[in-house]
Design a protein around this motif. Structure first.
Motif, PDB file in Angstrom:
ATOM      1  N   GLU A  87     -34.485   9.758 -21.341  1.00 36.28           N
ATOM      2  CA  GLU A  87     -33.585   8.816 -22.003  1.00 36.28           C
ATOM      3  C   GLU A  87     -32.246   9.509 -22.285  1.00 36.28           C
ATOM      4  O   GLU A  87     -32.177  10.732 -22.425  1.00 36.28           O
ATOM      5  CB  GLU A  87     -34.180   8.351 -23.326  1.00 36.28           C
ATOM      6  N   LYS A 145     -30.604   9.732 -24.975  1.00 33.08           N
ATOM      7  CA  LYS A 145     -30.543  10.492 -26.226  1.00 33.08           C
ATOM      8  C   LYS A 145     -30.918  11.961 -26.052  1.00 33.08           C
ATOM      9  O   LYS A 145     -30.514  12.801 -26.833  1.00 33.08           O
ATOM     10  CB  LYS A 145     -31.402   9.848 -27.314  1.00 33.08           C
ATOM     11  N   GLY A 174     -24.816  12.161 -24.375  1.00 32.41           N
ATOM     12  CA  GLY A 174     -26.066  11.833 -25.046  1.00 32.41           C
ATOM     13  C   GLY A 174     -26.019  12.194 -26.521  1.00 32.41           C
ATOM     14  O   GLY A 174     -24.947  12.371 -27.109  1.00 32.41           O
ATOM     15  N   GLU A 175     -27.186  12.332 -27.120  1.00 33.94           N
ATOM     16  CA  GLU A 175     -27.299  12.684 -28.534  1.00 33.94           C
ATOM     17  C   GLU A 175     -27.778  14.118 -28.739  1.00 33.94           C
ATOM     18  O   GLU A 175     -27.882  14.582 -29.866  1.00 33.94           O
ATOM     19  CB  GLU A 175     -28.260  11.710 -29.232  1.00 33.94           C
ATOM     20  N   VAL A 196     -30.747  15.361 -28.494  1.00 29.96           N
ATOM     21  CA  VAL A 196     -32.019  15.414 -29.211  1.00 29.96           C
ATOM     22  C   VAL A 196     -33.064  15.961 -28.245  1.00 29.96           C
ATOM     23  O   VAL A 196     -33.244  15.427 -27.150  1.00 29.96           O
ATOM     24  CB  VAL A 196     -32.442  14.003 -29.690  1.00 29.96           C
ATOM     25  N   ASN A 255     -24.448  16.581 -25.722  1.00 30.84           N
ATOM     26  CA  ASN A 255     -23.350  15.888 -26.378  1.00 30.84           C
ATOM     27  C   ASN A 255     -22.251  16.913 -26.652  1.00 30.84           C
ATOM     28  O   ASN A 255     -22.304  17.639 -27.634  1.00 30.84           O
ATOM     29  CB  ASN A 255     -23.816  15.235 -27.674  1.00 30.84           C
TER      30      ASN A 255
END
Length: 180
Positions: free
Chosen positions: A36, A38, A51-52, A54, A42
């Motif tokens: 995904e 996320k 993305g994030e 994570v 980043n």
């Protein structure tokens, strides 16, 4: 009837022994599946890092006998135009541990951090250049006979592998793919 019974017994033997195989998995993705957004990196200065950042959750089972610690490496073989990019170098993970929850590798918890390609001591998510296709991010968990405090902070991917020579008991990998 006898042929069916023989087949059932044979299958039962295989499934019983398969339960004890050193295994790495994630509730966030299956082997060779797309990650995904996320989980991507980043970095404001990199247009491919949106993305994030994570880290995905990881769990492992049935470590080899004699395991005293684990090391975890996240490597993208296609990165840097085929030279590879190391996204995580984590080690001194105690043998009692059997998982990382989502985000824990990003926070630097539960392990000693080694230096990744980006120069940090924590998870750095995927950031493949746009148009380069889906890269393969290989999470490799290595069981070792080293105590969980044996290695110093900041080892690079190569330096860690050098330190682990003669101390590995087994390894298992899980692949997540990601592309921009």
């Amino acid at each position: 009837m006898r042929k069916w019974l023989s087949s059932a017994l044979l299958l039962g033997c295989f499934s019983a022994s398969a339960q004890d195989i050193f295994t790495l998995s994630s509730p966030d993705f299956t082997d060779n599946a797309m990650l995904e957004v996320k989980f991507a990196g980043n970095t404001a200065s990199n247009a491919s890092c949106t993305g994030e950042n994570v880290s995905p959750a990881l769990s492992w089972y049935y470590a080899p006998d004699g395991t005293k610690s684990f090391a975890l490496i996240l490597f993208d073989h296609e990165g840097a135009r085929g030279l590879g990019v190391t996204h995580l170098v984590a080690y001194n993970i105690p043998f009692q541990r059997s998982s990382f929850v989502q985000g824990e590798l990003t926070e630097g918890k539960g392990y000693t951090g080694g230096k990744n390609t980006h120069g940090t001591l924590r998870y750095s998510g995927p950031c493949p250049p746009a148009g380069s296709g889906a890269h393969h991010y290989v999470f490799t968990l290595i069981a070792t006979d080293l105590q969980a405090n044996a290695l110093p902070t900041g080892l690079t991917h190569g330096a860690l592998l050098t330190q682990l020579k003669g101390h590995t008991l087994g390894a298992v990998s899980l692949i997540g793919r990601y592309g921009n």
